[in-house]
Scaffold this motif. Structure first.
Motif, PDB file in Angstrom:
ATOM      1  N   CYS A 126       1.170  -1.236  -0.069  1.00 36.54           N
ATOM      2  CA  CYS A 126       0.052  -0.168  -0.402  1.00 36.54           C
ATOM      3  C   CYS A 126       0.964   1.357   0.017  1.00 36.54           C
ATOM      4  CB  CYS A 126      -1.489  -0.049   1.653  1.00 36.54           C
ATOM      5  SG  CYS A 126      -1.712   1.990   1.460  1.00 36.54           S
ATOM      6  N   ALA A 127       0.653   1.803  -0.899  1.00 36.23           N
ATOM      7  CA  ALA A 127       1.476   2.625  -0.947  1.00 36.23           C
ATOM      8  C   ALA A 127       0.712   4.409  -0.968  1.00 36.23           C
ATOM      9  CB  ALA A 127       2.142   3.739  -2.794  1.00 36.23           C
ATOM     10  N   CYS A 128      -0.331   3.912  -1.155  1.00 38.99           N
ATOM     11  CA  CYS A 128      -1.022   5.438  -0.197  1.00 38.99           C
ATOM     12  C   CYS A 128      -1.443   5.948   1.235  1.00 38.99           C
ATOM     13  CB  CYS A 128      -2.939   5.390  -0.838  1.00 38.99           C
ATOM     14  SG  CYS A 128      -3.850   4.240  -0.076  1.00 38.99           S
ATOM     15  N   SER A 182      -4.798   2.327   3.458  1.00 33.96           N
ATOM     16  CA  SER A 182      -5.020   0.488   3.395  1.00 33.96           C
ATOM     17  C   SER A 182      -6.146   0.247   4.979  1.00 33.96           C
ATOM     18  CB  SER A 182      -4.386  -0.443   3.043  1.00 33.96           C
ATOM     19  OG  SER A 182      -4.599  -1.835   3.117  1.00 33.96           O
ATOM     20  N   CYS A 242      -1.744  -3.257   0.496  1.00 33.19           N
ATOM     21  CA  CYS A 242      -2.934  -2.918  -0.913  1.00 33.19           C
ATOM     22  C   CYS A 242      -4.195  -3.614  -0.287  1.00 33.19           C
ATOM     23  CB  CYS A 242      -2.954  -2.852  -2.487  1.00 33.19           C
ATOM     24  SG  CYS A 242      -4.407  -1.720  -3.115  1.00 33.19           S
ATOM     25  N   ASP A 243      -5.502  -3.190  -0.025  1.00 37.87           N
ATOM     26  CA  ASP A 243      -7.024  -3.449   0.136  1.00 37.87           C
ATOM     27  C   ASP A 243      -7.516  -2.803  -0.390  1.00 37.87           C
ATOM     28  OD1 ASP A 243      -7.107  -1.030   1.415  1.00 37.87           O
ATOM     29  OD2 ASP A 243      -8.189  -1.947   3.181  1.00 37.87           O
ATOM     30  N   SER A 264      -8.065   0.823  -1.151  1.00 38.98           N
ATOM     31  CA  SER A 264      -8.288   2.200  -0.349  1.00 38.98           C
ATOM     32  C   SER A 264      -7.594   3.256  -1.694  1.00 38.98           C
ATOM     33  CB  SER A 264      -8.202   2.391   0.757  1.00 38.98           C
ATOM     34  OG  SER A 264      -9.233   1.200   1.420  1.00 38.98           O
ATOM     35  N   HIS A 265      -6.737   2.808  -1.901  1.00 40.02           N
ATOM     36  CA  HIS A 265      -6.611   3.935  -2.803  1.00 40.02           C
ATOM     37  C   HIS A 265      -7.049   4.412  -3.672  1.00 40.02           C
ATOM     38  CE1 HIS A 265      -5.196   0.337  -5.349  1.00 40.02           C
ATOM     39  NE2 HIS A 265      -5.651   1.492  -6.001  1.00 40.02           N
ATOM     40  N   PRO A 276      -1.052   0.796  -6.112  1.00 42.31           N
ATOM     41  CA  PRO A 276       0.061   0.124  -4.929  1.00 42.31           C
ATOM     42  C   PRO A 276       1.079  -0.392  -5.853  1.00 42.31           C
ATOM     43  CG  PRO A 276      -1.635  -1.173  -6.086  1.00 42.31           C
ATOM     44  CD  PRO A 276      -1.751   0.128  -6.372  1.00 42.31           C
TER      45      PRO A 276
HETATM   46  S1  FES Z   1      -2.189   2.110  -2.910  1.00 43.56           S
HETATM   47 FE1  FES Z   1      -3.303   1.882  -0.008  1.00 43.56          FE
HETATM   48  S2  FES Z   1      -4.892   1.051  -0.901  1.00 43.56           S
HETATM   49 FE2  FES Z   1      -4.051   0.367  -2.843  1.00 43.56          FE
END
Ligand code: FES
Length: 75
Positions: free
Chosen positions: A21-23, A26, A32-33, A35-36, A43
């Protein structure tokens, strides 16, 4: 975008692909789920080279994302 001021210690398997998850949004950190959506952030995928423990960046400021490079120590 920061989630925690420490890396995530996770177990990975050689040859397996993972989605980091880069944002920071999540609910299933550090993975990553979905949520981005709407953030414009995607991600980061990586394939584990070895089976074992890796430390993924929790502060999102590493110069070596998705891996921790110690940057959280200077935040
Ligand atoms: S990159 Fe954060 S939930 Fe997908």
């Amino acid at each position: 975008m920061s989630n925690q001021n420490a890396p995530y210690e996770v177990q990975v398997e050689a040859g397996q692909e993972y989605w980091y998850c880069a944002c920071g949004k999540s609910k299933n950190q550090p993975w990553c789920d979905g949520s981005h959506e709407g953030t414009g952030v995607q991600p980061m995928s990586f394939t584990a080279k070895e089976t074992g423990t890796v430390w993924l960046c929790g502060c999102r400021m590493s110069d070596n994302l998705p891996f921790c490079d110690g940057t959280h120590n200077s935040l």
